[in-house]
Design an enzyme around this catalytic site. Structure first.
Site, short mmCIF file in Angstrom:
data_model
loop_
_atom_site.label_atom_id
_atom_site.label_comp_id
_atom_site.label_asym_id
_atom_site.label_seq_id
_atom_site.Cartn_x
_atom_site.Cartn_y
_atom_site.Cartn_z
N GLY A 1 -107.98 59.30 -29.82
CA GLY A 1 -109.66 59.26 -29.51
C GLY A 1 -110.12 58.72 -28.41
CG ASP B 1 -102.08 60.46 -24.10
OD1 ASP B 1 -102.87 59.51 -23.44
OD2 ASP B 1 -102.70 61.27 -24.15
N GLY B 2 -101.43 56.67 -24.02
CA GLY B 2 -102.47 55.82 -24.63
C GLY B 2 -101.60 54.34 -24.11
CG HIS C 1 -103.29 65.64 -25.65
ND1 HIS C 1 -103.62 64.28 -25.55
CD2 HIS C 1 -103.01 65.80 -26.93
CE1 HIS C 1 -103.20 63.69 -26.85
NE2 HIS C 1 -102.77 64.70 -27.74
CG HIS D 1 -102.52 65.06 -20.41
ND1 HIS D 1 -101.55 65.28 -21.30
CD2 HIS D 1 -103.43 64.17 -21.19
CE1 HIS D 1 -101.87 64.79 -22.49
NE2 HIS D 1 -103.18 64.10 -22.34
CG ASP E 1 -106.64 63.47 -23.39
OD1 ASP E 1 -105.54 64.01 -23.70
OD2 ASP E 1 -106.83 62.28 -23.09
N GLY F 1 -108.70 53.97 -23.17
CA GLY F 1 -108.95 52.57 -22.82
C GLY F 1 -108.51 51.85 -23.71
CB SER G 1 -107.97 53.50 -19.27
OG SER G 1 -108.73 54.24 -20.18
#
Length: 182
Positions: free
Chosen positions: A109, A139-140, A34, A2, A4, A112, A162
């Site tokens: 954005g 995601d995140g 993404h 993936h 970004d 982490g 992260s």
């Protein structure tokens, strides 16, 4: 894998946007992009030409979801991405036209950020609306604890950044995530 892509318009930060950097790797592994960009449709062909096979575009800066999905289907798998604060009803394409939906569990954005469990309610709503057929990606803030929460809500694909790459041993962290999923 993936990747970004952020253009500095969708979110305040930016990443590099040159898909050619990946072309020597895309022959051996499935790459998905993404697109956290203004008008993500403009990036479909360049990333497809570099060998990407799955395209996820954010609906928040997309003027025509139907056209994005139609163009993406010609090039590979296509899905729509929904930012953490964006409601699911902002998706204007039938779920049956999508290969997946990506739900952000943070505000898109910066890498982490901490996982926002309230955004999992969208996963539950999506599961109720379309059943178990459509892959849902998250995601995140994914780590060894949040991956279990997400799976329990019905998520089938997980993006961890992260947690893996800020550790001393990314391979061990990856294996821990695999173990958590059983």
């Amino acid at each position: 894998i993936h990747i970004d892509i952020i253009d500095g318009k969708f979110a305040p930060n930016a990443t590099f946007i040159d898909p050619e950097l990946f072309s020597k790797y895309t022959k051996d592994v499935l790459f998905e992009v993404h697109l956290m960009t203004d008008e993500p449709i403009q990036y479909l062909k360049p990333f497809a030409d570099a060998g990407f096979k799955r395209f996820l575009g954010h609906i928040e800066k997309m003027s025509d979801q139907v056209e994005f999905v139609a163009q993406g289907e010609l090039l590979g798998e296509v899905g729509l991405a929904v930012d953490g604060p964006t409601p699911l009803d902002a998706i204007k394409v039938p779920y049956s036209d999508l290969d997946c939906v990506l739900i952000m569990s943070v505000k898109a954005g910066e890498s982490g950020q901490a996982f926002t469990p309230e955004y999992l309610e969208k996963v539950e709503t999506l599961r109720q609306a379309q059943g178990q057929f459509l892959p849902i990606e998250i995601d995140g803030g994914i780590n060894d604890k949040t991956i279990i929460q997400a799976r329990n809500f019905g998520v089938t694909r997980f993006v961890a950044n992260s947690f893996l790459f800020n550790s001393q041993n990314p391979q061990a962290q990856y294996e821990l995530l695999e173990k958590q999923l059983g």
